[in-house]
Design a protein around this motif. Structure first.
Motif, PDB file in Angstrom:
ATOM      1  N   UNK A 148       0.865  -1.175   0.000  1.00  0.00           N
ATOM      2  CA  UNK A 148       0.000   0.000   0.000  1.00  0.00           C
ATOM      3  C   UNK A 148       0.901   1.225   0.000  1.00  0.00           C
ATOM      4  N   UNK A 149       0.630   2.160  -0.893  1.00  0.00           N
ATOM      5  CA  UNK A 149       1.509   3.309  -1.075  1.00  0.00           C
ATOM      6  C   UNK A 149       1.598   4.181   0.178  1.00  0.00           C
ATOM      7  N   UNK A 150       0.462   4.511   0.790  1.00  0.00           N
ATOM      8  CA  UNK A 150       0.460   5.394   1.956  1.00  0.00           C
ATOM      9  C   UNK A 150       0.758   4.597   3.227  1.00  0.00           C
ATOM     10  N   UNK A 151       1.835   4.941   3.922  1.00  0.00           N
ATOM     11  CA  UNK A 151       2.231   4.175   5.113  1.00  0.00           C
ATOM     12  C   UNK A 151       1.129   4.090   6.171  1.00  0.00           C
ATOM     13  N   UNK A 152       0.360   5.144   6.333  1.00  0.00           N
ATOM     14  CA  UNK A 152      -0.680   5.127   7.365  1.00  0.00           C
ATOM     15  C   UNK A 152      -1.828   4.169   7.028  1.00  0.00           C
ATOM     16  N   UNK A 153      -1.931   3.754   5.772  1.00  0.00           N
ATOM     17  CA  UNK A 153      -2.962   2.791   5.364  1.00  0.00           C
ATOM     18  C   UNK A 153      -2.405   1.377   5.230  1.00  0.00           C
ATOM     19  N   UNK A 154      -1.095   1.252   5.258  1.00  0.00           N
ATOM     20  CA  UNK A 154      -0.427  -0.046   5.112  1.00  0.00           C
ATOM     21  C   UNK A 154      -0.522  -0.823   6.421  1.00  0.00           C
ATOM     22  N   UNK A 155      -0.703  -2.131   6.327  1.00  0.00           N
ATOM     23  CA  UNK A 155      -0.741  -2.992   7.510  1.00  0.00           C
ATOM     24  C   UNK A 155       0.641  -3.064   8.139  1.00  0.00           C
ATOM     25  N   UNK A 156       0.669  -3.174   9.453  1.00  0.00           N
ATOM     26  CA  UNK A 156       1.941  -3.358  10.152  1.00  0.00           C
ATOM     27  C   UNK A 156       2.353  -4.827  10.038  1.00  0.00           C
ATOM     28  N   UNK A 157       3.587  -5.119  10.392  1.00  0.00           N
ATOM     29  CA  UNK A 157       4.067  -6.503  10.362  1.00  0.00           C
ATOM     30  C   UNK A 157       3.218  -7.364  11.292  1.00  0.00           C
ATOM     31  N   UNK A 158       2.865  -6.841  12.445  1.00  0.00           N
ATOM     32  CA  UNK A 158       2.034  -7.596  13.382  1.00  0.00           C
ATOM     33  C   UNK A 158       0.660  -7.901  12.781  1.00  0.00           C
ATOM     34  N   UNK A 159       0.058  -6.901  12.136  1.00  0.00           N
ATOM     35  CA  UNK A 159      -1.245  -7.107  11.498  1.00  0.00           C
ATOM     36  C   UNK A 159      -1.147  -8.111  10.356  1.00  0.00           C
ATOM     37  N   UNK A 160      -0.073  -8.033   9.590  1.00  0.00           N
ATOM     38  CA  UNK A 160       0.109  -8.965   8.481  1.00  0.00           C
ATOM     39  C   UNK A 160       0.279 -10.406   8.967  1.00  0.00           C
ATOM     40  N   UNK A 161       0.895 -10.594  10.121  1.00  0.00           N
ATOM     41  CA  UNK A 161       1.071 -11.938  10.651  1.00  0.00           C
ATOM     42  C   UNK A 161      -0.258 -12.571  11.038  1.00  0.00           C
ATOM     43  N   UNK A 162      -1.301 -11.747  11.215  1.00  0.00           N
ATOM     44  CA  UNK A 162      -2.632 -12.256  11.550  1.00  0.00           C
ATOM     45  C   UNK A 162      -3.489 -12.503  10.318  1.00  0.00           C
ATOM     46  N   UNK A 163      -2.921 -12.303   9.127  1.00  0.00           N
ATOM     47  CA  UNK A 163      -3.673 -12.492   7.893  1.00  0.00           C
ATOM     48  C   UNK A 163      -4.055 -13.972   7.735  1.00  0.00           C
TER      49      UNK A 163
END
Length: 91
Positions: free
Chosen positions: A71-86
């Motif tokens: 995701x281009x905008x960092x504030x809209x991009x998932x964090x590493x922690x959030x991505x690990x819950x995908x």
């Protein structure tokens, strides 16, 4: 960015020394209204086209995961922690 210079000269594949990104890569890349001028530099393919080797079932989960990461905008991009819950990692 056009005025930004590098700390020291860098040589490209032709051994020409450049002192900035503009010297190295050419330009301009944007017009006065900030529209990108070099659309030919953008590949004409989709994210799906880049992973034909992944089986269909895994592909959709993987692409969903990658889309949340790219995701281009960092504030809209998932964090590493959030991505690990995908859900992709549930299998």
């Amino acid at each position: 960015m056009a005025e930004f210079g590098w700390p020291g000269p860098v040589s490209d594949h032709t051994e020409i020394l450049s002192h900035s990104a503009e010297e190295c890569f050419g330009g301009p890349f944007f017009d006065a209204e900030d529209k990108f001028l070099c659309k030919g530099l953008i590949p004409d393919r989709s994210l799906e086209d880049t992973v034909p080797f992944i089986k269909e079932k895994e592909r959709e989960g993987f692409l969903s995961f990658v889309r949340e990461m790219l995701v281009w905008l960092p504030e809209k991009r998932k964090t590493a922690r959030e991505l690990m819950e995908h859900p992709f990692f549930d299998d």
